[in-house]
Design a protein around this motif. Structure first.
Motif, PDB file in Angstrom:
ATOM      1  N   ARG B  56      31.480  90.939  16.478  1.00  0.00           N
ATOM      2  CA  ARG B  56      30.518  89.842  16.284  1.00  0.00           C
ATOM      3  C   ARG B  56      30.244  89.119  17.597  1.00  0.00           C
ATOM      4  NH1 ARG B  56      29.611  89.202  10.953  1.00  0.00           N
ATOM      5  NH2 ARG B  56      31.040  90.261   9.514  1.00  0.00           N
ATOM      6  N   SER B  57      29.050  88.658  17.706  1.00  0.00           N
ATOM      7  CA  SER B  57      28.653  88.000  18.958  1.00  0.00           C
ATOM      8  C   SER B  57      29.499  86.760  19.217  1.00  0.00           C
ATOM      9  CB  SER B  57      27.178  87.593  18.904  1.00  0.00           C
ATOM     10  OG  SER B  57      26.889  86.762  20.017  1.00  0.00           O
ATOM     11  N   PRO B  58      30.062  86.677  20.418  1.00  0.00           N
ATOM     12  CA  PRO B  58      30.793  85.453  20.766  1.00  0.00           C
ATOM     13  C   PRO B  58      29.837  84.350  21.214  1.00  0.00           C
ATOM     14  CG  PRO B  58      30.943  87.035  22.568  1.00  0.00           C
ATOM     15  CD  PRO B  58      30.125  87.700  21.480  1.00  0.00           C
ATOM     16  N   TYR B  59      28.580  84.688  21.393  1.00  0.00           N
ATOM     17  CA  TYR B  59      27.594  83.705  21.859  1.00  0.00           C
ATOM     18  C   TYR B  59      26.686  83.301  20.713  1.00  0.00           C
ATOM     19  CZ  TYR B  59      28.989  85.339  26.454  1.00  0.00           C
ATOM     20  OH  TYR B  59      29.716  85.672  27.564  1.00  0.00           O
ATOM     21  N   ALA B  60      26.203  82.060  20.788  1.00  0.00           N
ATOM     22  CA  ALA B  60      25.256  81.593  19.780  1.00  0.00           C
ATOM     23  C   ALA B  60      23.913  82.287  19.948  1.00  0.00           C
ATOM     24  CB  ALA B  60      25.089  80.079  19.887  1.00  0.00           C
ATOM     25  N   HIS B  61      23.619  82.669  21.180  1.00  0.00           N
ATOM     26  CA  HIS B  61      22.331  83.299  21.431  1.00  0.00           C
ATOM     27  C   HIS B  61      22.498  84.174  22.676  1.00  0.00           C
ATOM     28  CE1 HIS B  61      17.651  82.685  21.623  1.00  0.00           C
ATOM     29  NE2 HIS B  61      18.004  83.838  21.105  1.00  0.00           N
ATOM     30  N   ALA B  62      22.287  85.443  22.526  1.00  0.00           N
ATOM     31  CA  ALA B  62      22.495  86.316  23.677  1.00  0.00           C
ATOM     32  C   ALA B  62      21.696  87.597  23.522  1.00  0.00           C
ATOM     33  CB  ALA B  62      23.975  86.653  23.825  1.00  0.00           C
ATOM     34  N   VAL B 368      14.345  73.517  10.113  1.00  0.00           N
ATOM     35  CA  VAL B 368      14.174  74.101  11.454  1.00  0.00           C
ATOM     36  C   VAL B 368      15.218  75.181  11.738  1.00  0.00           C
ATOM     37  CG1 VAL B 368      13.172  71.966  12.346  1.00  0.00           C
ATOM     38  CG2 VAL B 368      15.635  72.369  12.617  1.00  0.00           C
ATOM     39  N   PHE B 369      14.812  76.065  12.627  1.00  0.00           N
ATOM     40  CA  PHE B 369      15.721  77.130  13.056  1.00  0.00           C
ATOM     41  C   PHE B 369      16.646  76.619  14.148  1.00  0.00           C
ATOM     42  CE2 PHE B 369      11.997  79.725  11.656  1.00  0.00           C
ATOM     43  CZ  PHE B 369      12.632  80.381  10.625  1.00  0.00           C
ATOM     44  N   GLN B 370      17.832  77.197  14.194  1.00  0.00           N
ATOM     45  CA  GLN B 370      18.774  76.877  15.272  1.00  0.00           C
ATOM     46  C   GLN B 370      19.717  78.079  15.411  1.00  0.00           C
ATOM     47  OE1 GLN B 370      21.344  74.766  11.965  1.00  0.00           O
ATOM     48  NE2 GLN B 370      21.061  73.369  13.651  1.00  0.00           N
ATOM     49  N   ASN B 371      20.457  78.113  16.512  1.00  0.00           N
ATOM     50  CA  ASN B 371      21.387  79.227  16.733  1.00  0.00           C
ATOM     51  C   ASN B 371      22.768  78.888  16.201  1.00  0.00           C
ATOM     52  OD1 ASN B 371      19.389  79.467  19.451  1.00  0.00           O
ATOM     53  ND2 ASN B 371      19.771  81.322  18.292  1.00  0.00           N
ATOM     54  N   LYS B 372      22.821  78.785  14.881  1.00  0.00           N
ATOM     55  CA  LYS B 372      24.101  78.597  14.199  1.00  0.00           C
ATOM     56  C   LYS B 372      24.087  79.535  13.009  1.00  0.00           C
ATOM     57  CE  LYS B 372      24.565  73.689  15.331  1.00  0.00           C
ATOM     58  NZ  LYS B 372      24.612  72.328  14.810  1.00  0.00           N
ATOM     59  N   ASN B 373      25.203  79.619  12.341  1.00  0.00           N
ATOM     60  CA  ASN B 373      25.245  80.473  11.157  1.00  0.00           C
ATOM     61  C   ASN B 373      24.157  80.045  10.164  1.00  0.00           C
ATOM     62  OD1 ASN B 373      26.106  82.299   9.193  1.00  0.00           O
ATOM     63  ND2 ASN B 373      27.703  80.951   8.426  1.00  0.00           N
ATOM     64  N   VAL B 374      23.723  81.009   9.368  1.00  0.00           N
ATOM     65  CA  VAL B 374      22.664  80.752   8.390  1.00  0.00           C
ATOM     66  C   VAL B 374      23.113  79.761   7.318  1.00  0.00           C
ATOM     67  CG1 VAL B 374      21.387  82.877   8.693  1.00  0.00           C
ATOM     68  CG2 VAL B 374      23.422  82.888   7.246  1.00  0.00           C
ATOM     69  N   ASP B 709      30.097  73.100  18.542  1.00  0.00           N
ATOM     70  CA  ASP B 709      29.935  72.400  19.819  1.00  0.00           C
ATOM     71  C   ASP B 709      28.484  72.567  20.286  1.00  0.00           C
ATOM     72  OD1 ASP B 709      29.659  74.872  21.060  1.00  0.00           O
ATOM     73  OD2 ASP B 709      31.646  74.848  21.986  1.00  0.00           O
ATOM     74  N   GLU B 710      28.176  71.986  21.432  1.00  0.00           N
ATOM     75  CA  GLU B 710      26.777  71.951  21.854  1.00  0.00           C
ATOM     76  C   GLU B 710      26.271  73.332  22.275  1.00  0.00           C
ATOM     77  OE1 GLU B 710      29.599  71.322  24.960  1.00  0.00           O
ATOM     78  OE2 GLU B 710      29.287  70.193  23.107  1.00  0.00           O
ATOM     79  N   ARG B 711      27.192  74.294  22.433  1.00  0.00           N
ATOM     80  CA  ARG B 711      26.745  75.659  22.748  1.00  0.00           C
ATOM     81  C   ARG B 711      26.651  76.533  21.505  1.00  0.00           C
ATOM     82  NH1 ARG B 711      30.435  77.981  27.224  1.00  0.00           N
ATOM     83  NH2 ARG B 711      28.991  79.732  27.091  1.00  0.00           N
ATOM     84  N   GLY B 712      26.814  75.918  20.345  1.00  0.00           N
ATOM     85  CA  GLY B 712      26.679  76.684  19.117  1.00  0.00           C
ATOM     86  C   GLY B 712      27.918  77.458  18.731  1.00  0.00           C
TER      87      GLY B 712
END
Ligand code: FAD
Lengths: 293, 796
Positions: B56-62, B368-374, B709-712
């Motif tokens: 699984r991606s360790p990044y919120a958006h990559a 709104v969309f964001q880079n967090k879990n659905v 956190d602020e990095r998702g």
């Protein structure tokens, strides 16, 4: 959430355990109750090559009074502390504290040796042994060492133990005349690690403290024996003096920020605990409400 | 129990002798579960079965630059390492939108991320091996080269022009917006006292005891996929798996045996489950996926991440003149499939102000969309938000004009004799009982005495609070919920009942069981209506090959819809049995009845023939039956609500708690609920549904929050740091009922599964504010952590 593969050895004696530790160095981990080690391995935060299971070592078991020391073997489980008449008589602080450690299923397996060696700064027992002025007995290739509890804890999950040493026992001075204890912690739920806690041991005579040892936990990287207690020893405790001690306490703390509390909140809660502790030990409820920082 | 309507003149099918309806009978599946003979997906072992774990991606958006799995592929036990690109050949992507949610948009989502991962936890590769442990070992050797992209995490800035757009093709990060304007809010507010507050809710999740689990078994010889899955909606899974694997529905069988809790978490289509179906097809062998706890936190849908500005208008006589809300919610990078992630905000708009007569209501909701879990539907979808806003505002209004919180509710709740009626948002209410419920609640809690106790304790610096929350709850949804929006989610359910050769009954139902007692209530209804004892009734559920077609168990629909289908099927079978009995006994069907497993005379109850004897004749000696008789000892009926889009229920909750104003810790002392779910089939099951629901609401109130956190990065994805409510912190929960059966069905049952969750947090928040009144502090944020309370008190 499956541990990486590891080898397993069940030690047959303390000597044997020490040999195994010497042979494998820091690639080995001692397995006691497994209640901290196994979760960490399942999360793959730790992947030791070999576990040295000390669970079968009768030498490390048991609670006994020797002279004016209560000797608690490293393998003594939390549930044993809870039920032991010797602990209740001579060091009831441990009993009071261990009721706050986790839940019955974990207390049935977790051990005092494991808890002290693990050295979680939010853990109850490390603060207790500090407050009680206990001595940690460890054995290594070079023989036995006795380390004052106040010297044993070095940081988060860090102790004076080296990888080739085994914690074998804890020696607690038995409670003398006038000795009283106070234990309280603030945890989000029963059984959780504390947000802030206090294990205190005191000697009260004629309404004054002739001794007061305040072991705070979850306020820094290790249990803290508060110097602020000194202000209250052999003094007539007034609200003003208690306020002064609270200020001194807040100053000497260097708490960490985590999801449960900011440093400011930890300082605040520690001072609330101080007031509640002093009020309870001196049986003077007016002290509890008196001070606000 | 208070019944709001006089009983019918004649005995209904539910009031027959020895009826099980309204009785606490033990659940038929208890022994099996308690003896460890439950069959959960994790228990299932199939020949040649392999295990999949997802990297699984360790990044919120990559951006996924490259995946090097060579070393992993060579490891022992490893069968395959499959990337999103490779899996795309087997399974098509999907878009989670519904046409009736106008303007809702989302981007195509893949079973495994292709090129780009959009939240921390999105699967980027599948490792299939002979055991989960071997797969996890290999996973450590899959090397992914990521290029980290800017993550959109704060919903408040998601729509700012400076914020990157997550899906360029969509143009912006706005998934959905709905506005509503009923009555004349501006006018109403202009001549009222106006109170305003911002309500903040913690994103949390369902935490089922058994994680999501699936075994997919593609049988190439039959060209058929069998999916064993803990799901709430087997036919929905069948439809969607078939659609995206390019199969006919008939090529997919979904089997759902025991499920260790669902709470709405297991009613969605998850990418990793879709990937598991596809992997089975690709690798032509059974594949098992069981989410572990960490990935459950990172991928089970989250819910309730809302910030909402609310305003209320009130006159000095307590009349509430208007409600106004502006709600904002962040749903993660995709709208969930197929129910969409707009439903929750939509429900908030539908439900705010719902218990009250106030006709002026304005609302805006933005998703709104964001880079967090659905985020998507979790127990009591939207209700806890709507209820906390409404009830929080009502208490603020009461406090503003110095009125008791009970009194302001009395003056504004819809009168019990005003039905049928509709809310300003167009919700239709058949029959609710707000006033009867409130009266009953006050009596249960001894309100006057409690207020006196509160006042006395205050003088001793002990701060306790009382909080109320009236609520309405959507149950028994018709096709207007999903079907009209184009989702292949059935709103009807079917039950088939048959009498076997020894007089026992087999009952197949399309509703499912995840612990709430679907099996029990079906057996109770069928046994009661047929006149057969419950131990003779065997209920089969959770198998698309072997049950009628239907929706399943979600949205508090199992008892109300599936129960009515069971009732009608049993009635039909009963008639068929009586027809045969009349032929055998040379009597009239109307002169006979079935009681205690035998045919009796309807008038004097004299026994005529045992059911097993009747069955013996039908199955083995039909030659002895009169000519022209063809017995039909099996009957099937379906049911769907048509008259009302939803069978609304209502109720009221109260919380009594103590706040330690030095430490900020809250101790829950007592909780009361009075609710009205219509006909109660099994009082114990209903009460435990309410209690369990309340506990989940209390979790939201005090403990549960997914902390990003602020990095998702989700920073508390484990059971030590994510605090679920535990028994030690829970108060006694006392439950009372008012009964207003729905007239749309003969059964009269509405849903009871979500009501507890709807109002619990609102009651607690109001009670905390009540306790803090002497300090002039008001908190409109949950969870009410010690940190939040101490901050509000100015202690830190
Ligand atoms: C859900 C849960 C909640 C918990 N809550 C709390 C709580 O509130 N408070 C609390 O204090 N604890 C809590 N614990 C931890 C528990 O108390 C553990 O039992 C304890 O910390 C470790 O003891 P153990 O015997 O299980 O040690 P293990 O897990 O076996 O070992 C822990 C560490 O100590 C080392 N070690 C063990 N024994 C020795 C020895 N004799 N010599 C040298 N090194 C040794 C191991 O190598 C390992 O590094 C919790 C645990 C769980 C699972």
């Amino acid at each position: 959430m499956k541990a990486a593969a590891f080898a397993y050895a069940r030690a047959t004696s303390v000597m044997n355990a020490l040999e195994l530790l010497a042979a494998h160095g820091d690639r080995a981990k001692v397995l006691s109750g497994g209640q901290s080690l196994m979760p960490a391995m399942n999360l793959r935060l730790l992947s030791p090559d070999i576990l040295v299971d000390v669970g079968g070592l009768a030498e490390l078991r048991g609670i006994a009074v020797r002279g004016n020391l209560l000797v608690v073997g490293a393998l003594t489980r939390h549930v044993d502390l809870l039920r032991s008449p010797e602990v209740a008589l001579h060091a009831s602080l441990l009993r009071d504290a261990v009721a706050h450690v986790a839940h019955p299923a974990i207390r049935n397996r977790g051990t005092i040796g494991g808890s002290l060696a693990h050295a979680d700064p939010a853990s109850e027992l490390p603060a207790c042994v500090v407050a009680l002025g206990a001595t940690i007995v460890v054995r290594g290739p070079a023989g036995e060492r006795r380390i004052a509890a106040t010297e044993f804890f070095k940081g988060i999950y860090e102790t004076a133990l080296s990888p080739d040493e085994l914690l074998v026992a804890v020696e607690v001075p038995v409670a003398g005349r006038g000795a009283t204890f106070f234990f309280q912690e603030y945890a989000r739920r029963h059984g959780d690690y504390a947000v802030v806690g206090l294990a205190a041991s005191a000697v009260v005579a004629a309404g004054r403290f002739s001794d007061l040892r305040l072991g705070f936990f979850a306020v820094g990287d290790r249990p803290l024996l508060a110097a602020a207690a000194g202000k209250l020893i052999n003094a007539s405790v007034t609200s003003a003096l208690l306020a002064e001690a609270a200020t001194a306490l807040a100053d000497e703390l260097d708490p960490q920020e985590d999801q449960q509390a900011s440093p400011a909140m930890r300082r605040h809660l520690a001072t609330v605990l101080l007031r509640r502790c002093v009020a309870a030990l001196l049986a003077r409820s007016e002290l509890e409400a008196g001070v606000t920082r | 129990m208070t019944v709001t309507r006089a009983p019918a003149e004649t005995l209904s099918v539910l009031d027959r002798p020895n009826s099980y309806i309204g009785k606490t009978v033990p659940r038929p599946n208890l022994d099996r579960l308690l003896q460890g003979r439950g069959q959960y997906v994790s228990d299932l072992e199939l020949p040649r079965m392999a295990h999949v774990v997802f990297l699984r991606s360790p990044y919120a958006h990559a951006r996924i630059v490259a995946i090097d799995a060579d070393a992993a592929r060579r490891m022992s036990g490893v069968i395959a390492v499959v990337t999103g690109r490779e899996l795309e050949a087997v399974i098509t992507p999907w878009v989670g939108v519904l046409s009736h949610l106008k303007g809702l948009k989302s981007a195509p989502q893949h079973a495994i991320a292709v090129d780009r991962a959009c939240w921390q936890g999105e699967a980027v590769a599948a490792i299939v091996a002979t055991s989960r442990a071997a797969a996890e070992d290999a996973m450590e050797h899959v090397v992914v080269d990521y290029e980290e992209l800017a993550a959109v995490t704060d919903m408040r800035t998601a729509l700012d022009p400076a914020t990157p757009v997550i899906h360029a093709s969509l143009g912006d990060n706005l998934a959905f917006e709905r506005t509503l304007d009923a009555g004349d809010v501006d006018q109403a507010l202009s001549d009222s006292e106006v109170v305003e507050a911002e309500f903040v809710f913690g994103r949390h999740t369902g935490v089922t005891l058994e994680p999501r689990a699936v075994v997919a078994d593609w049988n190439a010889a039959e060209a058929r996929l069998t999916i064993y899955q803990g799901t709430q909606a087997p036919h929905m899974v069948q439809n969607i798996a078939a659609l995206h694997l390019r199969l006919k529905e008939a090529q997919v069988r979904v089997v759902c045996k025991d499920v260790g809790g669902s709470f709405g978490i297991k009613v969605h289509i998850y990418a990793d489950e879709m990937a598991t179906y596809a992997l089975s097809k690709l690798l032509r062998r059974p594949i098992k996926f069981v989410a572990d706890r960490v990935e459950s936190f990172n991928t089970d849908i989250h819910a309730r991440d809302h910030r909402c500005r609310g305003r209320i208008g009130v006159r000095s006589d307590g009349t509430i003149t208007a409600f106004e809300i502006d709600d904002l919610t962040g749903i993660g990078p995709y709208s969930m499939y197929p129910r969409t992630s707009a439903i929750e905000a939509n429900q908030v708009v539908n439900l705010v102000g719902g218990p009250y007569v106030t006709a002026n209501y304005r609302a805006r909701a933005r998703v709104v969309f964001q880079n967090k879990n659905v985020m998507c539907q979790y127990r009591a979808v939207g209700h806890p938000i709507a209820c906390s806003i409404t009830e929080g505002l009502v208490d603020l209004a009461a406090s503003k004009i110095g009125m008791d919180p009970v009194e302001i509710r009395r003056r504004n709740l819809i009168s019990d004799d005003a039905y049928p009626c509709a809310s300003p948002s167009g919700m239709k209410f058949e029959q609710l009982s707000h006033h009867a419920s409130l009266a009953k609640l006050l009596q249960m809690m001894d309100y006057g005495a409690l207020r006196a106790e509160q006042a006395a304790l205050r003088t001793r610096n002990i701060h306790r609070g009382i909080g109320f929350a009236s609520f309405i709850e959507v149950t028994n949804p018709s096709a207007t919920f999903y079907g009209v929006g184009g989702a292949k989610i059935s709103s009807q359910d079917g039950v088939a009942v048959r009498l076997d050769a020894q007089g026992s009954v087999i009952c197949q139902t399309s509703i499912t069981e995840q612990g709430q007692g679907s099996e029990s209530l079906t057996a109770q209804i069928v046994g009661s209506v047929l006149g057969v004892s419950m131990e003779r009734v065997r209920v089969i559920l959770g198998d698309t090959d072997n049950t009628p077609y239907g929706g399943g168990t979600w949205a508090s629909r199992g008892a109300g819809i599936g129960g009515e289908a069971a009732l009608q099927a049993a009635k039909a079978l009963r008639q068929n049995i009586l027809d045969v009995a009349a032929a055998i006994l040379q009597s009239r069907p109307a002169g006979l009845d079935i009681v205690n497993n035998r045919i009796v005379n309807a008038d004097d109850g004299a026994p005529r023939i045992e059911l097993n004897e009747l069955a013996r004749i039908v199955y083995f000696r039909p030659d002895t039956l009169p000519p022209g008789i063809q017995p039909e000892l099996m009957a099937t009926r379906h049911f769907v609500p048509r008259q009302y889009p939803f069978a609304f229920t209502n109720g009221v909750q109260a919380s009594w708690l103590e706040v330690d104003t030095e430490t900020g810790f809250v101790t829950l002392l007592k909780h009361w609920v009075v609710e009205d779910c219509g006909t109660i089939i099994n009082p114990q099951l209903v009460d435990e549904q309410i209690r369990g629901g309340v506990v989940q609401g209390l979790g939201a109130a005090l403990f549960e929050k997914c902390i990003y956190d602020e990095r998702g990065q989700l920073t508390n994805a484990n059971m030590a740091d994510y605090l679920v409510p535990m028994s030690g912190e829970m108060p006694d929960i006392e439950i009372g009922h008012v009964v207003s059966p729905t007239q749309e069905t003969e059964l009269g049952a509405k849903g009871a599964g979500e009501a507890g969750t709807a109002g619990a947090a609102a009651a607690v928040a109001n009670a905390v504010n009540d306790a803090l009144r002497p300090f002039g502090a008001t908190i409109t944020e949950i969870p009410l952590t010690p940190q939040v309370i101490l901050t509000a008190l100015g202690r830190i």
